[in-house]
Design a protein around this motif. Structure first.
Motif, mmCIF file in Angstrom:
data_model
loop_
_atom_site.group_PDB
_atom_site.id
_atom_site.type_symbol
_atom_site.label_atom_id
_atom_site.label_comp_id
_atom_site.label_asym_id
_atom_site.label_seq_id
_atom_site.Cartn_x
_atom_site.Cartn_y
_atom_site.Cartn_z
ATOM 1 N N ALA A 59 -6.688 -3.880 6.905
ATOM 2 C CA ALA A 59 -5.378 -3.264 6.736
ATOM 3 C C ALA A 59 -5.057 -3.055 5.259
ATOM 4 N N GLU A 60 -5.417 -4.033 4.421
ATOM 5 C CA GLU A 60 -5.184 -3.895 2.990
ATOM 6 C C GLU A 60 -6.003 -2.738 2.419
ATOM 7 N N ASP A 61 -7.241 -2.588 2.901
ATOM 8 C CA ASP A 61 -8.068 -1.459 2.460
ATOM 9 C C ASP A 61 -7.433 -0.140 2.868
ATOM 10 N N VAL A 62 -6.887 -0.107 4.080
ATOM 11 C CA VAL A 62 -6.238 1.114 4.569
ATOM 12 C C VAL A 62 -5.057 1.492 3.680
ATOM 13 N N VAL A 63 -4.240 0.496 3.335
ATOM 14 C CA VAL A 63 -3.073 0.778 2.496
ATOM 15 C C VAL A 63 -3.504 1.306 1.130
ATOM 16 N N GLN A 64 -4.530 0.709 0.562
ATOM 17 C CA GLN A 64 -5.030 1.189 -0.727
ATOM 18 C C GLN A 64 -5.537 2.624 -0.616
ATOM 19 N N GLU A 65 -6.288 2.919 0.458
ATOM 20 C CA GLU A 65 -6.777 4.272 0.670
ATOM 21 C C GLU A 65 -5.618 5.243 0.879
#
Length: 222
Positions: A59-65
């Motif tokens: 989820a954190e990767d998604v937000v960064q993307e």
């Protein structure tokens, strides 16, 4: 004949002007404006992304993307929706892509599963569709203010009660309450971000708020 001056809603125009100014600042590379949006919106974006992917790290990767997508997409942003709705739609699209790529699916049925019954407030306490502010408290039905908390320690304790109550809410209720009451999003923005109908959004918000109020009432009553 034009609209009478006293019927013009200046709030909508002011909000639109602020948004246009914000978009212009972001396009000009205003790092402070961008950092403020990241701080304000990322926590709820993380909750939204977590609905679709397998774990918090994903989820954190998604937000960064998603934030990278916002930066790249700003030159093409046409303002057909609010900046916030557009940003959250990017989050959802990135989360769906990540879910498909990882082959570790979060059951999509959780988005449409019946909401468990919870505490409700008498509908008569809210204004009807003919009221000045439909869905808001009536003058007689509005909650009575509690006694002012004494001291910072008590204030922190109340905050912990609210946070625990939020954590105990079903996921969709928690997201709607956070978007509407914490982030100050409009009903249209919340519906767009969570892909909900207006009716479902109202039910979830009502039940979530009722559960929080019940938790506070239990705290004060002891």
């Amino acid at each position: 004949m034009g609209q009478p001056i006293d019927e013009v809603d200046p709030t909508a125009d002011t909000a639109g002007l602020r948004e246009r100014e914000l978009v212009a600042r972001l396009r000009a590379g205003d790092e402070a404006a961008f950092a403020q949006l990241v701080d304000e919106w990322s926590p709820v974006m993380l909750h939204v992304a977590r609905r679709y992917v397998a774990n918090t790290q994903a989820a954190e990767d998604v937000v960064q993307e998603a934030w990278l997508g916002v930066i790249k997409g700003l030159p093409r942003f046409e303002g057909r929706s609010t900046l916030r709705s557009w940003t959250f739609s990017i989050v959802i699209n990135r989360a769906k892509t990540r879910r498909a790529r990882d082959f570790r699916l979060v059951p999509s049925a959780t988005m449409t599963a019946p909401e468990p019954d919870g505490p409700v407030v008498d509908p008569a306490r809210f204004q009807g569709p003919d009221g000045r502010y439909p869905g808001h408290w009536t003058s007689a039905g509005a909650p009575r203010p509690w006694e002012e908390p004494e001291g910072r320690a008590l204030g922190r304790e109340i905050g912990e009660v609210i946070n625990r109550a939020l954590d105990d809410l079903p996921e969709r209720q928690r997201l709607v309450v956070q978007m509407r009451d914490v982030q100050g999003m409009s009903s249209d923005e919340a519906c767009a971000a969570l892909q909900l109908s207006q009716q479902n959004q109202r039910v979830l918000l009502h039940r979530g708020r009722s559960a929080l109020r019940a938790a506070l009432e239990r705290y004060y009553v002891g």
